[in-house]
Design an enzyme around this catalytic site. Structure first.
Site, PDB file in Angstrom:
ATOM      1  N   GLY A  32      11.074   3.259   3.929  1.00 17.45           N
ATOM      2  CA  GLY A  32      10.947   2.966   5.351  1.00 17.45           C
ATOM      3  C   GLY A  32       9.522   2.582   5.685  1.00 17.45           C
ATOM      4  O   GLY A  32       8.572   3.098   5.098  1.00 17.45           O
ATOM      5  N   GLY A  73       7.794   7.297  -1.362  1.00 16.72           N
ATOM      6  CA  GLY A  73       7.370   6.942  -0.005  1.00 16.72           C
ATOM      7  C   GLY A  73       6.372   7.874   0.628  1.00 16.72           C
ATOM      8  O   GLY A  73       5.225   7.981   0.178  1.00 16.72           O
ATOM      9  N   LYS A 116       9.083   4.208 -11.233  1.00 18.75           N
ATOM     10  CA  LYS A 116       8.509   5.416 -10.643  1.00 18.75           C
ATOM     11  C   LYS A 116       8.394   6.532 -11.672  1.00 18.75           C
ATOM     12  O   LYS A 116       7.408   7.283 -11.692  1.00 18.75           O
ATOM     13  CB  LYS A 116       9.363   5.855  -9.451  1.00 18.75           C
ATOM     14  CG  LYS A 116       9.280   4.879  -8.279  1.00 18.75           C
ATOM     15  CD  LYS A 116      10.367   5.146  -7.249  1.00 18.75           C
ATOM     16  CE  LYS A 116      10.230   4.235  -6.034  1.00 18.75           C
ATOM     17  NZ  LYS A 116      11.416   4.310  -5.148  1.00 18.75           N
ATOM     18  N   ILE A 157       6.259  11.072   0.779  1.00 22.79           N
ATOM     19  CA  ILE A 157       6.062  12.410   0.214  1.00 22.79           C
ATOM     20  C   ILE A 157       4.754  12.487  -0.563  1.00 22.79           C
ATOM     21  O   ILE A 157       4.546  11.715  -1.492  1.00 22.79           O
ATOM     22  CB  ILE A 157       7.220  12.802  -0.722  1.00 22.79           C
ATOM     23  CG1 ILE A 157       8.566  12.591  -0.029  1.00 22.79           C
ATOM     24  CG2 ILE A 157       7.075  14.246  -1.183  1.00 22.79           C
ATOM     25  CD1 ILE A 157       9.763  12.805  -0.942  1.00 22.79           C
ATOM     26  N   VAL A 207     -12.880   9.293   8.476  1.00 23.08           N
ATOM     27  CA  VAL A 207     -13.562   8.558   7.410  1.00 23.08           C
ATOM     28  C   VAL A 207     -15.074   8.728   7.512  1.00 23.08           C
ATOM     29  O   VAL A 207     -15.779   8.815   6.504  1.00 23.08           O
ATOM     30  CB  VAL A 207     -13.186   7.065   7.486  1.00 23.08           C
ATOM     31  CG1 VAL A 207     -14.097   6.224   6.604  1.00 23.08           C
ATOM     32  CG2 VAL A 207     -11.728   6.862   7.099  1.00 23.08           C
ATOM     33  N   VAL A 263       6.331  -2.295   5.887  1.00 20.81           N
ATOM     34  CA  VAL A 263       5.248  -1.325   5.695  1.00 20.81           C
ATOM     35  C   VAL A 263       3.931  -1.901   6.238  1.00 20.81           C
ATOM     36  O   VAL A 263       3.202  -1.234   6.980  1.00 20.81           O
ATOM     37  CB  VAL A 263       5.079  -0.947   4.204  1.00 20.81           C
ATOM     38  CG1 VAL A 263       3.969   0.085   4.034  1.00 20.81           C
ATOM     39  CG2 VAL A 263       6.390  -0.412   3.629  1.00 20.81           C
TER      40      VAL A 263
END
Lengths: 435, 435
Positions: free
Chosen positions: B305, B132, B203, B134, B33, B14
Site C-alpha cells: 500500500g 512494507g 524478500k 513493518i 533530522v 508510494v
C-alpha cells in the site's frame, strides 16, 4: 583494532547471560562491531555469592566506580535509582556510552541522563527497559521517524499478564494466581511494583516519550493496578466476548480547538477476544503501535527473562560499540514536540458497568435516564434476575457504554450509585481495543 | 542548517505518498533530522499523466540523471532492474545516500549496490523492500545484532495471502480468488511475480542475507508459488486443523558434522490454526523471527500500500539524513559469516500426503512399509472410503509425516506413486510451524 573495554554493573539473571554471551559470541560480536569487546569487570555487591560456571570470578569487583572509570562501554543492570544513577552519570561524563535496562531510572531521570550523554558526546541505549527482548524502542525511534505515532497500546508487564491469564483460563482468584506466579518465579516475593502497575507505568512513560517526542515521567502516568480485578470482572468480560488485560496506553489527543496533547495511562481493561492482544498468553508481551502512515503494527515476544533481555542489551551494546568505532552517534533525546500532558478526565474510553438493582418495573428506564443525562450513550445493556430467598427480587444489570470522556463516565457511575434502586455497583471496568 | 536536497525517482502510489508527507510533515521531519528536507524534483517517465493534488507539477522531470546529480539523498521507487540500478549507482558514486524499496534489484544486485555505497562513503537503506510498513530489517540488522538468528518464518506477500485467505474463508478456487484480488487492486493484471513466488523469494533472499550475515541471491532461494494449491489442499488443511499459507523460510542449519549452513525457501505450507501466522488475514504480512537468546519474536502489519510503504521509506530517509547531518554512517553490508547455501534436499520438513488407494486389506500396511523404508516416520494417518458407483472400492488415505529431509520425503512420494495399489497422488504439501 584495540578492544573496547566493557564494564558490567550487576550480575543477576540478565547480567549473567550478558557475560556468557560476550564470551561465547566474542568472535561474531567482534565482526559485527569492527573491534573486539573485552569484558573488563563485573561490579557486584558481594564477592561471596556463587555465580555459576558462566562467570569468571576474577572479573568480579565491588568497586563499581573504579570499573566505570576505565570503561569505553558500561552496561548497567543493577536496577533502581541509586547507585545506578550516579554510576551512569559518572560513565557518561567520563566518555563511556551506556546501555541500561533500568526503566524506573529512565522514567524518573531520563532527561538528566540524556543531557549527560549529550555533554559527554556519548550514547545512551535502553531497549531492554521495555518489553524485554522485543525490538520496540528502536523501531519507534528510528523506523517510524518519518511517521506520526497516534497510539501505543501494549501488554508490557508479564507478571500481571500471567496473573490475569490464570484468572481467566484456570478460574483462579487474584491471590491464588499471584501465589502461583510467585511459585514459578514470574512474580517477586513483594509483587507490588508489578500488580500495582508501577512497572508498566514506567514503561508507558518511556514509550510515550519516544513516540511523541515529549518528556513524560512516571508520575505523569495515570496508574491503576490489577489488585481490584475480581473473578467476577473476568467472568463479566467473558460474557461480552472479552478478556481482561493490564494495558499501557499512550495516545496523541486532539482537543476540540485543535490543540494537541498526550495522555498516558496504565489500567486493567476488557478487550475483545478477537483483538490480537487478547491472545497474548502467560508472561509474553505485545505492543500495538498505530501510526498515521504505517497503520497498525504489532510487536510480540518475551518481555522478561535473563536470556531474552540479554539479547536486547547486546543489540544496544553492538550499536554503541559500532558507533564508537565509526566515530559517530545515534539519535539523542528528542523532545521538540513537548506536547502537554492531558488529565485522565479528558481521556476518551468506554465503561463496562455492572450493577445490582431492584427487580421492579421502570428500573431500566431510570438507569438509562441517568446515563443519558451525562451525555453518555449505551452500546448494550443486559438484565438478569438474581435468585434471592427473601424479600424483594433483585436483578443484575450490565451496561456497556459507547465512547465518552472519563470524567463523564465517572460522573455517570457516581450518579448511578446514588440511585435508590441501585443496590450495589458491583464492578466498573474500561473497555478498550475497539468501538 | 542548509536544506538537504532530496530527489524522488518514481511517482506511483508510494512515491505520491512520500511526496505528500515530505510536504505536510516538513516541519516535524526537519526537527527530527536537524535540517530541512527539500524535495528538489520527481523523476517520471512522462509529464502528461494526471498525478492529483499532492504532486506539484513544477517538480516533475523526465531527466532522472540530472536530478540525481544535484541530490544529497535519493529515493528510488521506480522498481525493476533498469534504469533503477544505473541511477542508484550514479547516486551512490556521486555521494548521495539512497533509500529504495526495490526488492528485485536488491535480491539480484545487492552486493554491487553495497560496494558502491561503501566506495561513495554513503548509505543504502531499504526497509520498504520487505513487508512494507513493518519495521523488520532494522530490528534484524541492529536490534538483534548481539544475538544469533536461527530462523525467519514469514508471510511476506500480501497478494498470495489474500488469495489463500479467500480460498479458505470464502471457498473460492484459485482462479476465482485471483480474479477477486485483481478487482480489488491486491493483484496485478499479470499476477505472475506474486503467485509464482518471485516476489516472496526476493524478500526471502534479503531477509536471509541480513539474518545470517551471508550473501543470498534470489536465485539461491528454492521457490514454489501457489498456482498448484487446490481447493482440495485447503480443505485437507482444514481437516488437520491447519491453514495454507505461502511462507518464506530462512534457516540456519547445522549438519551432522557440525558444519553450519543456510537454507532459504518459499513455498505453500500447512501451518496449525493455533500458530500466530495462521490468523494473518487478507493482505497483511507477519514475520516470525527465532533467535538464540531473544526466543520467538513476531512483527505484524501492512505489507503493502502506498501510505504504509511510504512510512518505511521516510523512516529510512530520516536515518540517512540524520547521519548526513551528523557526519556518521550506519552499518553497511555484513557478510562475514558467508555460510554455504544448503540444497533443498537437505531441508528438514514434514509432508502432508493425500493418496487415492484401492480399498482392500493390506493397503495401509503396504503404504506404511514404503514410508518406513525411506526412514520416514508417520505422525498421523487417516483412511476414508470413497463413494464409487462401479468397480472396486477406493479409499482416500492421508498421511502426515514426522520431520525428515526433503530428499527422503520426495523419494517416499515417488515410491508411493509407483505402488500398484495407489491410484493417484492427490496432493502433497509441506507442514510447517511445529513438530
Amino acid at each position: 583494532m584495540d578492544p573496547l573495554k566493557v564494564a558490567l554493573l550487576g550480575c543477576g539473571s540478565v547480567g549473567t547471560q550478558v557475560a556468557r554471551l560476550l564470551s561465547t559470541h566474542a568472535e561474531e560480536l567482534a565482526q559485527r562491531v569492527g573491534a573486539p569487546l573485552e569484558l573488563t569487570g563485573i561490579a557486584v555487591r558481594t564477592l561471596e555469592a556463587d555465580r555459576g560456571p558462566d562467570i569468571d570470578p576474577s572479573l568480579l569487583t565491588t568497586d563499581a566506580p573504579e570499573l566505570v572509570k576505565r570503561a569505553d562501554l558500561v552496561i548497567e543492570l543493577i536496577g533502581g535509582i541509586e547507585p545506578a544513577r550516579t554510576l551512569i552519570l559518572q560513565a557518561l561524563a567520563g566518555g563511556a556510552s551506556v546501555v541500561t535496562g533500568n526503566k524506573a531510572l529512565l522514567a524518573e531521570h531520563g532527561p538528566q541522563l540524556y543531557e549527560a550523554a549529550e555533554r559527554g558526546g556519548v550514547e545512551l541505549y535502553y531497549e531492554a527497559a521495555v518489553a524485554g527482548a522485543i525490538p520496540l524502542l528502536r523501531p519507534i525511534r528510528e523506523s517510524l521517524a518519518g511517521d506520526r505515532v497516534r497510539r501505543v497500546l501494549g501488554i508490557v508487564n508479564g507478571t500481571t499478564n500471567y496473573v490475569l491469564d490464570k484468572m481467566d483460563t484456570a478460574g483462579l482468584d487474584f491471590s491464588a494466581a499471584v501465589a502461583q506466579a510467585q511459585s514459578l518465579g514470574y512474580a517477586e516475593a513483594d509483587p507490588t511494583a508489578d500488580v500495582e502497575g508501577y512497572d508498566a507505568a514506567a514503561k508507558a512513560a518511556i514509550l510515550a516519550s519516544l513516540a511523541f517526542h515529549t518528556r513524560v515521567h512516571a508520575a505523569d502516568v495515570h496508574r491503576e493496578g490489577i489488585t481490584q480485578v475480581s473473578a467476577g470482572d473476568v467472568a463479566s468480560a467473558k460474557q461480552i466476548g472479552a478478556v481482561v488485560k493490564l494495558l499501557a496506553i499512550c495516545e496523541r489527543t486532539v482537543a476540540a480547538d485543535g490543540a494537541e496533547g498526550v495522555s498516558v495511562r496504565v489500567h486493567p481493561a476488557m478487550i475483545p477476544a478477537s483483538h490480537p492482544l487478547a491472545s497474548v498468553r502467560g508472561a509474553f508481551n505485545a505492543v500495538f503501535v498505530e501510526a498515521e502512515a504505517a497503520g497498525e503494527l504489532m510487536f510480540y515476544g518475551q518481555g522478561a527473562g535473563g536470556l531474552p533481555t540479554a539479547s536486547a542489551v547486546l543489540g544496544d551494546l553492538v550499536s554503541a560499540a559500532r558507533n564508537r568505532v565509526g566515530g559517530s552517534r545515534g539519535p539523542g533525546e528528542s523532545t521538540y514536540a513537548q506536547l502537554p500532558l492531558r488529565p485522565m478526565g479528558e481521556v476518551i474510553t468506554r465503561y463496562h458497568i455492572s450493577l445490582d438493582v431492584a427487580d421492579r418495573p421502570g428500573v431500566l428506564a431510570s438507569v438509562a435516564k441517568v446515563i443519558a443525562e451525562h451525555g453518555v450513550s449505551i452500546e448494550t445493556v443486559r438484565q438478569q434476575q438474581i435468585e434471592s430467598e427473601v424479600g424483594e427480587g433483585r436483578a443484575s444489570l450490565v451496561v456497556v457504554t459507547h465512547a465518552a470522556t472519563e470524567a463523564a463516565l465517572e460522573a455517570t457511575v457516581s450518579a448511578l450509585a446514588g440511585l435508590e434502586i441501585v443496590t450495589a455497583v458491583v464492578g466498573v471496568m474500561r473497555v478498550e481495543g475497539e468501538d
